[in-house]
Design a protein around this motif. Structure first.
Motif, PDB file in Angstrom:
ATOM      1  N   ASN A   1      36.323  74.942 -68.116  1.00 26.96           N
ATOM      2  CA  ASN A   1      37.003  75.705 -66.606  1.00 26.96           C
ATOM      3  C   ASN A   1      37.720  75.556 -66.600  1.00 26.96           C
ATOM      4  O   ASN A   1      38.826  75.139 -65.186  1.00 26.96           O
ATOM      5  CB  ASN A   1      36.061  75.408 -65.594  1.00 26.96           C
ATOM      6  CG  ASN A   1      34.212  76.107 -65.773  1.00 26.96           C
ATOM      7  OD1 ASN A   1      33.866  77.167 -64.941  1.00 26.96           O
ATOM      8  ND2 ASN A   1      33.468  75.380 -66.502  1.00 26.96           N
ATOM      9  N   CYS A   2      38.674  74.864 -66.644  1.00 21.50           N
ATOM     10  CA  CYS A   2      40.349  74.585 -66.537  1.00 21.50           C
ATOM     11  C   CYS A   2      41.400  75.152 -67.702  1.00 21.50           C
ATOM     12  O   CYS A   2      41.660  75.151 -68.649  1.00 21.50           O
ATOM     13  CB  CYS A   2      40.329  73.142 -66.580  1.00 21.50           C
ATOM     14  SG  CYS A   2      42.477  73.030 -66.162  1.00 21.50           S
ATOM     15  N   ALA A   3      42.235  75.851 -66.648  1.00 19.47           N
ATOM     16  CA  ALA A   3      43.011  76.768 -67.497  1.00 19.47           C
ATOM     17  C   ALA A   3      44.726  75.976 -67.352  1.00 19.47           C
ATOM     18  O   ALA A   3      45.471  76.057 -68.310  1.00 19.47           O
ATOM     19  CB  ALA A   3      43.361  78.070 -67.134  1.00 19.47           C
ATOM     20  N   ASP A   4      44.108  74.337 -66.765  1.00 17.77           N
ATOM     21  CA  ASP A   4      45.934  74.227 -66.972  1.00 17.77           C
ATOM     22  C   ASP A   4      45.970  73.696 -68.591  1.00 17.77           C
ATOM     23  O   ASP A   4      45.589  72.477 -69.115  1.00 17.77           O
ATOM     24  CB  ASP A   4      45.951  72.927 -66.032  1.00 17.77           C
ATOM     25  CG  ASP A   4      46.947  72.077 -65.639  1.00 17.77           C
ATOM     26  OD1 ASP A   4      48.335  71.895 -66.655  1.00 17.77           O
ATOM     27  OD2 ASP A   4      47.275  71.663 -64.703  1.00 17.77           O
ATOM     28  N   PRO A   5      47.637  74.123 -69.085  1.00 22.45           N
ATOM     29  CA  PRO A   5      48.423  73.262 -70.424  1.00 22.45           C
ATOM     30  C   PRO A   5      48.508  71.986 -70.553  1.00 22.45           C
ATOM     31  O   PRO A   5      48.413  71.470 -70.939  1.00 22.45           O
ATOM     32  CB  PRO A   5      49.433  74.546 -70.348  1.00 22.45           C
ATOM     33  CG  PRO A   5      49.800  74.945 -68.897  1.00 22.45           C
ATOM     34  CD  PRO A   5      48.533  74.884 -67.896  1.00 22.45           C
ATOM     35  N   ARG A   6      48.088  71.312 -69.257  1.00 22.22           N
ATOM     36  CA  ARG A   6      48.394  70.198 -69.115  1.00 22.22           C
ATOM     37  C   ARG A   6      47.696  69.138 -69.875  1.00 22.22           C
ATOM     38  O   ARG A   6      47.512  67.830 -70.018  1.00 22.22           O
ATOM     39  CB  ARG A   6      49.765  69.234 -68.272  1.00 22.22           C
ATOM     40  CG  ARG A   6      50.231  69.842 -67.441  1.00 22.22           C
ATOM     41  CD  ARG A   6      51.349  70.115 -65.699  1.00 22.22           C
ATOM     42  NE  ARG A   6      50.139  69.966 -65.629  1.00 22.22           N
ATOM     43  CZ  ARG A   6      49.866  69.316 -63.860  1.00 22.22           C
ATOM     44  NH1 ARG A   6      50.508  68.185 -63.436  1.00 22.22           N
ATOM     45  NH2 ARG A   6      49.154  69.452 -63.149  1.00 22.22           N
TER      46      ARG A   6
END
Length: 326
Positions: free
Chosen positions: A52-57
């Protein structure tokens, strides 16, 4: 904002799937790496974040066995250090900490004023009205015990989990020895004091929503007291006998011995007089009172020295200087 420094955030994850995406979403662009450590969470927090998280970090790390918040944070620290982070921030995943405050924790470290910064919810007296009375009282008691055991007499709210640490200080911590469970934050302070690291408080507000704490006061009171005593005596041995000797090294044992002698002698004399039904002689009273008074004065002198010895020079600056000139 910090062009020459890599900032990492560690989020220990255990039953926080309702809040963790909001926490990650509130982390600003000053952060370069985010480590979500799934501590064998029954809700599969790690898989939930991946899906559910697309943050590349974001990097998800998983434990096969539950290690507690301390174990999760140590895993995150090691990953951040290996990635070359300069500062490592620890934020809980339950939404009680505002990630927008992260720059406030980073600044004193990058400015060379501290090795470790931690939140303090007791600065704003008006905000304390939002804190449950039991937590307020418990934090006050724990803060006093932590001051004695850790040697950081100028900080408060020791169980606050919103923290930041310079990587050069973190890599010198004994990861395998730090408490893995609820004593983690307090044990960190003790370990940092043995390194002579500088610790500062960062004002923050308390936030309480619908999260459920896994901490049960009745279960940890005895454990906390025992560990505080252990850390106090270990710290005194390390700082006043193993690494250095000073007048305070004499004041504490001498004061303790005189206080104990006067107390035991006085009680025995009083019990003896009570059995005989006679008045305790004035000379006996003085013989008991004098070592008690002197013992208390010596212990207070030791505490005054200990308070004045709170670390003031950040160790990461010294470490960096040695590396530069090596």
């Amino acid at each position: 904002m910090y062009p020459n420094d890599s900032i990492a955030v560690v989020i220990p994850s255990y039953r926080v799937t309702r809040h963790i995406l909001g926490v990650i979403g509130a982390i600003g662009p000053e952060v370069t790496h985010i480590y979500v450590v799934d501590d064998c969470c029954p809700d599969k927090s790690g898989a939930f974040v991946r899906e559910n998280c697309a943050d590349p970090r974001v990097v998800v790390l998983e434990h096969e066995k539950n290690q507690g918040v301390g174990g999760a944070v140590m895993t995150g620290y090691q990953a951040a250090i290996a990635a070359g982070a300069a500062v490592i921030v620890k934020v809980d995943g339950d939404g009680q900490m505002d990630p927008r405050l992260i720059p406030n924790f980073i600044v004193p470290i990058l400015a060379g004023e501290a090795d470790y910064s931690k939140g303090n919810r007791f600065y704003d007296l008006e905000q304390l009205r939002t804190m449950p009375p039991l937590r307020l009282f418990g934090n006050a008691v724990l803060s006093l015990m932590s001051k004695v055991s850790s040697g950081y007499w100028d900080i408060f709210d020791p169980t606050n989990g919103f923290t930041a640490i310079h990587a050069d200080a973190a890599r010198h911590l004994p990861f395998e020895k730090i408490s893995r469970r609820y004593f983690f934050e307090t044990d960190m302070l003790f370990r940092l004091n043995t390194l002579h690291a500088v610790v500062v408080d960062v004002p923050m507000d308390a936030v309480y929503g619908d999260e459920v704490s896994n901490l049960k006061i009745s279960r940890i009171v005895t454990e906390f007291v025992a560990k505080h005593f252990r850390n106090f005596f270990k710290r005194v041995f390390y700082n006043y006998y193993l690494r250095n000797m000073s007048l305070a090294s004499i004041e504490l044992p001498l004061g303790g011995a005189m206080l104990a002698f006067g107390t035991v002698y006085g009680l025995n004399a009083w019990l003896h007089s009570a059995r005989l039904g006679t008045t305790t002689p004035a000379g006996t009273v003085m013989a008991a009172a004098l070592p008690v008074l002197m013992g208390v004065q010596l212990i207070l002198a030791f505490l005054a020295y200990d308070i004045a010895s709170v670390p003031r020079r950040p160790i990461h600056k010294t470490i960096w200087s040695r590396t530069k000139h090596a």
